[in-house]
Design an enzyme around this catalytic site. Structure first.
Site, PDB file in Angstrom:
ATOM      1  N   ASP A 126     -15.311 -19.888  -8.413  1.00  8.24           N
ATOM      2  CA  ASP A 126     -15.848 -18.961  -9.414  1.00  8.24           C
ATOM      3  C   ASP A 126     -17.199 -19.525  -9.845  1.00  8.24           C
ATOM      4  OD1 ASP A 126     -16.203 -17.109 -11.341  1.00  8.24           O
ATOM      5  OD2 ASP A 126     -14.337 -17.539 -12.443  1.00  8.24           O
ATOM      6  N   ASP A 129     -19.035 -12.820  -7.981  1.00  7.29           N
ATOM      7  CA  ASP A 129     -19.154 -14.261  -8.255  1.00  7.29           C
ATOM      8  C   ASP A 129     -17.830 -15.006  -8.057  1.00  7.29           C
ATOM      9  OD1 ASP A 129     -17.783 -13.186 -10.327  1.00  7.29           O
ATOM     10  OD2 ASP A 129     -19.047 -13.991 -11.928  1.00  7.29           O
ATOM     11  N   GLU A 130     -16.947 -14.457  -7.278  1.00  4.25           N
ATOM     12  CA  GLU A 130     -15.601 -15.018  -7.195  1.00  4.25           C
ATOM     13  C   GLU A 130     -15.039 -14.777  -5.789  1.00  4.25           C
ATOM     14  OE1 GLU A 130     -11.642 -14.099  -9.616  1.00  4.25           O
ATOM     15  OE2 GLU A 130     -13.446 -13.210 -10.479  1.00  4.25           O
TER      16      GLU A 130
END
Lengths: 377, 408
Positions: free
Chosen positions: B26, B121-122
């Protein structure tokens, strides 16, 4: 109302009209079948507001009257009775129909017949007729190409153009097109064009199985309906509003390869290949091979399904023009080959991504256009 | 047990229950970190990425310096600026973040092809069976984190565990720059002290109901008998218990085997402008179509998601007669759904377009009425290639250009 008729006749009449009963409806009256005396006959009627069917059966009418009886109850009960005489007696005050047949008796709670929607009768004007077996054949050949999903409503219909002594029927679901021309019994007074729901025509074909007299078609002025009149059945359908696509534009005028095959052999080969194709988006590939020094002309059919395996089959052919590989939806091929009664068919093709045309050899009144499946990479 | 790299003992596991290595990564304060990276003047300062309060904007991302003042994502920008008046407000530049995100994913793919990108973003990465290649997996996981820092310049938090559930909770535990490794077999022990809200599927309502049952931590939940949970929550109750024990066998789903492909956009400000929203649908349809083509897939069911300003969410779908990977088909269907289901004038927070019912599609059924299809298909593929080579924004539909946008 006091009427008697034969169980056979009543059961058959009910089986015809029950097809118009909607499977579910917010209007309870649409879930019923109208049972009414009409002169010396008994009239049965059902409608889902898109199509309506009236059917008359022979009966002995002692007292006139009418009642609307829940369809499931009436159909199931009558179907299970022995083939004997049925006596019906209506209590008008309560709309209860008393039924008696052999050693069975029943009371059916009905509804007020005046609530039942009126199904119009044919008029004299704008009327044409066709031979019943020709019409059945036409319907069979055309409705296969009609769309079943509702995303473009006009495509769920069959475009009918009446002009002079003939009528042209066409349907297209966006991937294939069926066009059939058939003679009328008499010349039409004025040209007409309209769109009939394919569902209504399929129903008509079913009803017309033992019809011997011609089927009359009538378009009453300004009602947006079509009425089909048979010896003892009337079928009324709403027409579909809108413009049918100009299908003449779609029919290729030229081709580079013409392949003639035996209809039955090709159908069987496609069905065999389909056992694989159905596992792989129904893709069947046709390799059209013109005659050479090595082998006579033939068509190779193959399908590959990643999880299952693959297969290949061959049929004899006469090939004019160059060889070609083209892929079609096997379902579409099976549909059209199943409705061609001529012994031979011709497949006209140009490139792997342009439409293929299928015509029965020796007959000019039917053609079917199929869009190929195109390899994307 | 966190921050340890001792090898697990796996000798007694039955063969069919192979131990898995799942990594969850993350990116920390992603949008804000990218802005700091591109503009060194911002470094270490309270940075808020979000639309201006004049447009009723919300915070899309806040740097850790800003978070110290209580600024959080999804908070109205106006409130964030009240909490931290000297914060620097930066308008979001999603295409820039997309490119950074892609660079991170490329690094992850270097380590394993089994990658599930959860959001911009993960991501989840399945490293099972990679020991021969990369040595001890916990070491490899640290190298991944380091490479993201060295090569892209972004800090990330990493969770490593035997399943997706635990890996995700682990990565969230020590942000920023966290590295939490949960040894195989110690999942329940790891989760036990954490508040029950951390668990998947425990939202406000479930949490409140659990509190009434005296459950505060995941450990409390794990000790409840399954029957009590089933009674309280129905069939989901049993699943809750397994999750509380740290059990989860859901696979990492790579895109090519995904059951559906979808893209959605949350707006910085709630939108009522129909023209704008239609453009968003077109843009999302384009994206979904490109992803389908990249996967060699086509799908028959087009889905539309509308989330209104008050978070009520509408999901509608339409099934086509033939599978498609064309932006036009997807857009037209999504638009028809939109016209049917959007409550005109009601402010929209998010729209999403997706395609399900996927099949791999080496062939496509051509249409009768539009001879443009093969050409359009070719065009779409050419555009895909251009975007592959020169970046996502190298070429766009003219209708998707906005007058206020820089063509950088």
């Amino acid at each position: 109302m006091k009427v008697s008729c034969l169980q056979d006749n009543l059961a058959k009449g009910l089986s015809i009209v029950q097809r118009a009963v909607p499977s579910r409806s917010s209007l309870p009256i649409l879930g019923t079948i109208l049972v009414a005396t009409d002169g010396p006959r008994l009239k049965l009627a059902a409608t889902n507001l898109e199509i309506g069917i009236n059917c008359w059966i022979g009966a002995k009418v002692e007292d006139e009257g009418a009642v609307a009886i829940p369809a499931r109850l009436l159909v199931d009960f009558v179907n299970s009775l022995p083939p004997d005489r049925i006596e019906m007696d209506l209590n008008v005050r309560t709309n209860t129909l008393h039924l008696k047949c052999a050693r069975f008796e029943a009371n059916m709670n009905g509804m007020d017949p005046s609530d039942f929607p009126v199904i119009p009768s044919p008029e004299e004007n704008n009327r044409v007729s066709m031979d019943a077996d020709v019409l059945r054949d036409v319907i069979r050949q055309v409705t296969i190409a009609a769309a079943t999903d509702e995303s473009r409503p006009v495509l769920t219909g069959v475009s009918v153009t009446v002009e002079g002594g003939q009528a042209t029927f066409a349907a297209a679901d966006g991937f294939r097109l069926s066009v059939r021309t058939a003679p009328l019994k008499e010349t039409a007074a004025a040209p007409m064009t309209f769109i009939v729901p394919a569902r209504a025509l399929d129903e008509l074909a079913r009803i017309a199985t033992d019809q011997e007299d011609p089927v009359e078609m009538c378009i009453p002025e300004g009602r947006n309906q079509i009425l089909f009149h048979l010896s003892s059945v009337d079928l009324v359908s709403q027409l579909i509003e809108g413009r049918f696509p100009d299908y003449k534009q779609i029919i290729p005028r030229t081709f580079t390869t013409r392949t003639v095959m035996n209809t039955g052999e090709l159908l069987q080969a496609v069905k065999t290949t389909n056992i694989y194709a159905r596992e792989a988006s129904n893709i069947v590939k046709l390799r059209i091979v013109p005659a050479s020094d090595l082998a006579p002309a033939h068509v190779e059919l193959n399908a590959t399904a990643a999880q299952v395996g693959d297969n290949v089959g061959e049929v004899d052919a006469t090939v004019e023009g160059q060889g070609l590989e083209i892929a079609f939806n096997s379902r579409y091929l099976i549909d059209v080959l199943s409705v061609i009664s001529e012994a031979q068919v011709a497949l006209e093709t140009t490139t792997p991504s342009s439409p293929g045309v299928i015509r029965p050899v020796g007959s000019n009144d039917f053609l079917h256009v199929i869009m190929p499946m195109h390899i994307t990479q | 047990m966190a921050n340890q790299t001792r090898k697990p003992e796996n000798g007694s596991e039955p063969a069919h229950k192979r131990l898995r290595w799942i990594l969850h990564i993350d990116l920390d304060a992603f949008f804000a970190s990218v802005e700091e990276l591109l503009n060194p003047d911002l470094r270490g300062k309270p940075v808020i990425v979000g639309a201006s309060p004049a447009h009723r904007g919300v915070v899309a991302s806040a740097s850790y310096a800003a978070r110290e003042y209580g600024v959080r994502s999804a908070m109205p920008t106006a409130r964030a600026l009240k909490l931290c008046p000297h914060a620097i407000l930066v308008p979001p530049r999603h295409h820039v973040y997309g490119e950074f995100s892609d660079r991170v994913m490329v690094i992850l793919r270097d380590f394993s092809p089994v990658l599930e990108q959860v959001s911009i973003d993960e991501a989840l990465l399945d490293l099972t069976g990679c020991e021969r290649l990369w040595g001890p997996i916990p070491d490899a996981a640290r190298r991944i984190q380091q490479r993201v820092m060295d090569e892209v310049g972004l800090s990330a938090s990493v969770g490593l565990a035997s399943n997706k559930l635990v890996a995700k909770i682990a990565s969230d535990l020590r942000k920023p720059r966290g590295f939490v490794y949960v040894e195989h077999g110690r999942e329940a022990e790891f989760l036990a002290p954490l508040p029950v809200e951390r668990l998947w599927g425990v939202g406000k309502v479930t949490a409140a109901a659990l509190h009434r049952l005296g459950v505060e931590t995941i450990g409390d939940l794990a000790t409840l008998p399954e029957s009590a949970l089933v009674e309280a929550f129905g069939p989901h109750g049993a699943a809750l218990k397994y999750r509380a024990l740290g059990q989860d066998d859901s696979p990492v789903i790579t895109e090519w085997q995904a059951k559906s492909v979808s893209n959605e956009e949350t707006f910085a400000t709630d939108q009522t402008d129909e023209e704008f929203l239609r453009h968003e649908l077109l843009r999302l349809s384009d994206k979904v179509a490109a992803r389908l083509r990249a996967n060699g897939q086509a799908g028959r069911t087009v889905r539309l998601k509308i989330r209104y300003h008050d978070f009520t969410t509408v999901l509608r779908s339409e099934t086509l007669p033939m599978p498609t990977d064309s932006a036009r088909d997807i857009y037209e269907t999504a638009l028809a759904l939109w016209r049917k289901h959007w409550q005109k004038g009601r402010a929209v927070r998010l729209v999403g377009v997706g395609v399900a019912n996927l099949e791999s599609a080496p062939y496509r059924q051509l249409g009768l009425f539009d001879d443009t299809h093969p050409r359009e298909d070719k065009l779409a593929r050419t555009l895909d290639e251009i975007r592959d080579k020169f970046g996502r924004d190298a070429i766009r539909r003219a209708s998707l250009l906005r007058p206020d946008e820089d063509s950088d």
